[in-house]
Design a protein around this motif. Structure first.
Motif, mmCIF file in Angstrom:
data_model
loop_
_atom_site.group_PDB
_atom_site.id
_atom_site.type_symbol
_atom_site.label_atom_id
_atom_site.label_comp_id
_atom_site.label_asym_id
_atom_site.label_seq_id
_atom_site.Cartn_x
_atom_site.Cartn_y
_atom_site.Cartn_z
ATOM 1 N N VAL A 1 0.839 -1.202 0.000
ATOM 2 C CA VAL A 1 0.000 0.000 0.000
ATOM 3 C C VAL A 1 0.875 1.254 0.000
ATOM 4 C CG1 VAL A 1 -1.862 1.211 1.185
ATOM 5 C CG2 VAL A 1 -1.714 -1.289 1.316
ATOM 6 N N SER B 1 2.094 5.104 0.602
ATOM 7 C CA SER B 1 1.913 6.071 1.677
ATOM 8 C C SER B 1 0.930 7.154 1.231
ATOM 9 C CB SER B 1 3.242 6.719 2.045
ATOM 10 O OG SER B 1 4.219 5.752 2.356
ATOM 11 N N TYR C 1 -7.048 8.398 3.710
ATOM 12 C CA TYR C 1 -6.044 8.313 4.767
ATOM 13 C C TYR C 1 -6.450 9.260 5.897
ATOM 14 C CZ TYR C 1 -2.961 6.078 1.316
ATOM 15 O OH TYR C 1 -2.417 5.236 0.371
ATOM 16 N N HIS D 1 -1.912 5.671 8.879
ATOM 17 C CA HIS D 1 -2.703 4.578 8.303
ATOM 18 C C HIS D 1 -3.741 5.083 7.301
ATOM 19 C CE1 HIS D 1 -1.405 2.523 12.110
ATOM 20 N NE2 HIS D 1 -1.217 1.539 11.241
ATOM 21 N N TRP D 2 -4.228 4.142 6.487
ATOM 22 C CA TRP D 2 -5.375 4.470 5.655
ATOM 23 C C TRP D 2 -6.651 4.308 6.468
ATOM 24 C CZ3 TRP D 2 -5.219 0.163 1.284
ATOM 25 C CH2 TRP D 2 -5.233 -1.111 1.871
ATOM 26 N N ALA E 1 -9.127 1.303 2.867
ATOM 27 C CA ALA E 1 -9.001 -0.152 2.901
ATOM 28 C C ALA E 1 -10.075 -0.812 2.047
ATOM 29 C CB ALA E 1 -9.085 -0.650 4.344
ATOM 30 N N TYR F 1 -6.514 3.319 16.767
ATOM 31 C CA TYR F 1 -6.352 2.376 15.643
ATOM 32 C C TYR F 1 -6.003 0.980 16.144
ATOM 33 C CZ TYR F 1 -5.155 0.609 11.019
ATOM 34 O OH TYR F 1 -5.110 -0.129 9.846
ATOM 35 N N LYS G 1 1.374 -9.607 7.368
ATOM 36 C CA LYS G 1 1.002 -8.190 7.320
ATOM 37 C C LYS G 1 1.725 -7.311 8.319
ATOM 38 C CE LYS G 1 -1.402 -8.137 11.338
ATOM 39 N NZ LYS G 1 -1.296 -7.107 12.390
ATOM 40 N N TYR H 1 -1.398 -2.055 8.510
ATOM 41 C CA TYR H 1 -2.321 -1.606 7.466
ATOM 42 C C TYR H 1 -3.398 -2.655 7.190
ATOM 43 C CZ TYR H 1 -0.744 2.874 5.582
ATOM 44 O OH TYR H 1 -0.494 4.206 5.402
ATOM 45 N N TYR I 1 1.277 -5.120 3.179
ATOM 46 C CA TYR I 1 2.116 -4.210 3.940
ATOM 47 C C TYR I 1 1.964 -2.789 3.407
ATOM 48 C CZ TYR I 1 5.011 -7.742 6.343
ATOM 49 O OH TYR I 1 5.457 -8.756 7.152
ATOM 50 N N SER I 2 2.195 -1.822 4.260
ATOM 51 C CA SER I 2 2.432 -0.472 3.777
ATOM 52 C C SER I 2 3.833 -0.436 3.164
ATOM 53 C CB SER I 2 2.355 0.531 4.930
ATOM 54 O OG SER I 2 3.382 0.273 5.888
#
Length: 381
Positions: free
Chosen positions: A141, A143, A194, A200-201, A206, A292, A317, A320, A363-364
């Motif tokens: 993912v 940024s 985001y 995070h998103w 997501a 989160y 993971k 994210y 993963y981010s």
């Protein structure tokens, strides 16, 4: 003699006040309660280092003591807030490694890609995909700064993450199924993808990526109308904890209330496993600053979901994935979730033990580059 000296000192009241202040502040700092962690910054604080001959001779003690002094300084949070407000009044567009973007967005400053970590983990992932043909899928993912470039400050000094992602996906596509979700995110730019204050998103971000994943795999889309949508206000994320900008606009965390069960399995030092069943969310976390962390009840070594679909999917993971996984509950019979920052098992052993048909690495970009455990965990030996 003493009276004469005291009389002479009276001529310099500023010096007297300075030394009184210095002494008083030193005493106050010494007596000030020491904290184990900073809730505002969401991190542990340095403690007074143990004194050893080895550390003193190597200068390690002084380095650790300096960290301790910085972390335990009296009125530390207030000084940081004052610094942030002062820099805001000077119209600065950066504070403590965070860029102050448009529409109250905060971006972690990325001057350079971690090339060494990226190459190491990318090579390991390529070898893993060749070892398990047809079973490996990858979603890295981007940024927020790579997707919301129009929100960045003018001429912001940022590394070219998109170029790194292009090269990465080109290499991985030769041996694995790759989901490049940048277009899926940009096509949903009308939504908040985001968090403004966090790295995070959002739930919407997501879901946009999940839609691409579901369509590619011929899966029915998660029915958003079937589950109540909950909203939690006043979320101040990791970027705000660093920047502490005076004009912050807090985020709202949204999530779907899903009745399915999530089993978190922890393994003790003696190898014994303990299973804890509960909901998808640790709702108590919504009452804390680190809201989160409620998703998937945090970053656990191994978790498992019994779904209502078919096939077994293993997700490797970083955090994210925590807001992505709930959308899959109706798509698979079993979903395993592993975080190698807390799990020391090898990937192949986990796949075999759980009879997993596919593995999705989610993963981010920064998380993938910086994961120092990743390569060794997915290696064959």
């Amino acid at each position: 003699m003493i009276r004469r000296r005291l009389a002479s000192l009276k001529k310099y009241p500023i010096i007297i006040l300075f030394f009184v202040f210095l002494l008083g502040f030193s005493v106050l700092d010494a007596l000030w309660p020491k904290r184990a962690e900073s809730e505002l910054e969401n991190r542990p604080l340095a403690q007074y280092p143990a004194i050893t001959v080895r550390d003193i001779l190597s200068n390690a003690w002084m380095v650790n003591y300096e960290k301790y002094v910085k972390d335990q300084f009296v009125f530390r949070d207030d000084w940081i807030n004052l610094k942030s407000r002062s820099e805001g009044m000077l119209l600065k567009t950066e504070n403590n490694g965070v860029l102050l973007g448009k529409d109250h967005y905060l971006f972690k400053k990325l001057l350079a890609v971690n090339e060494k970590g990226l190459e190491k983990n990318l090579t390991a992932l390529e070898r893993c995909a060749m070892r398990h043909p047809g079973q490996i899928e990858v979603m890295i993912v981007p940024s927020a700064s790579a997707v919301l470039q129009e929100k960045l400050p003018f001429a912001a000094p940022m590394a070219d993450e998109n170029a790194a992602l292009d090269a990465m996906f080109t290499r991985l596509s030769k041996s694995a199924s790759v989901y490049d979700v940048r277009d899926a995110l940009r096509n949903n730019a009308a939504q908040q993808l985001y968090y403004r204050t966090d790295h995070h998103w959002t739930n919407a971000g997501a879901y946009a990526a999940y839609t691409q994943f579901a369509n590619a795999n011929g899966l029915p889309l998660f029915d958003t109308a079937a589950y109540p949508l909950k909203e939690i206000p006043d979320f101040y994320g990791t970027n705000y904890s660093r920047a502490r900008n005076y004009d912050v606009v807090p985020d709202v965390i949204s999530y779907y209330e899903i009745p399915q069960n999530l089993s978190v399995i922890t393994v003790g030092a003696d190898g014994s496993a303990a299973k804890t069943d509960g909901g998808f969310y640790d709702v108590a976390k919504f009452e804390t600053r680190d809201k989160y962390a409620a998703f998937l009840r945090g970053n656990n070594a191994y978790s498992e979901i019994t779904g209502s679909g078919s096939g077994n999917l293993l997700i490797v993971k970083d955090s994210y994935a925590n807001s992505f996984v709930p959308f899959l509950v109706d798509d698979y019979a079993k979903i395993g979730i592993v975080d190698f920052r807390a799990n020391t098992d090898k990937l192949d052993a986990i796949m075999e033990k759980g009879s997993y048909d596919k593995v999705l690495f989610l993963y981010s970009f920064s998380g993938f580059c910086d994961d120092g455990f990743f390569a060794s965990r997915i290696a064959n030996a």
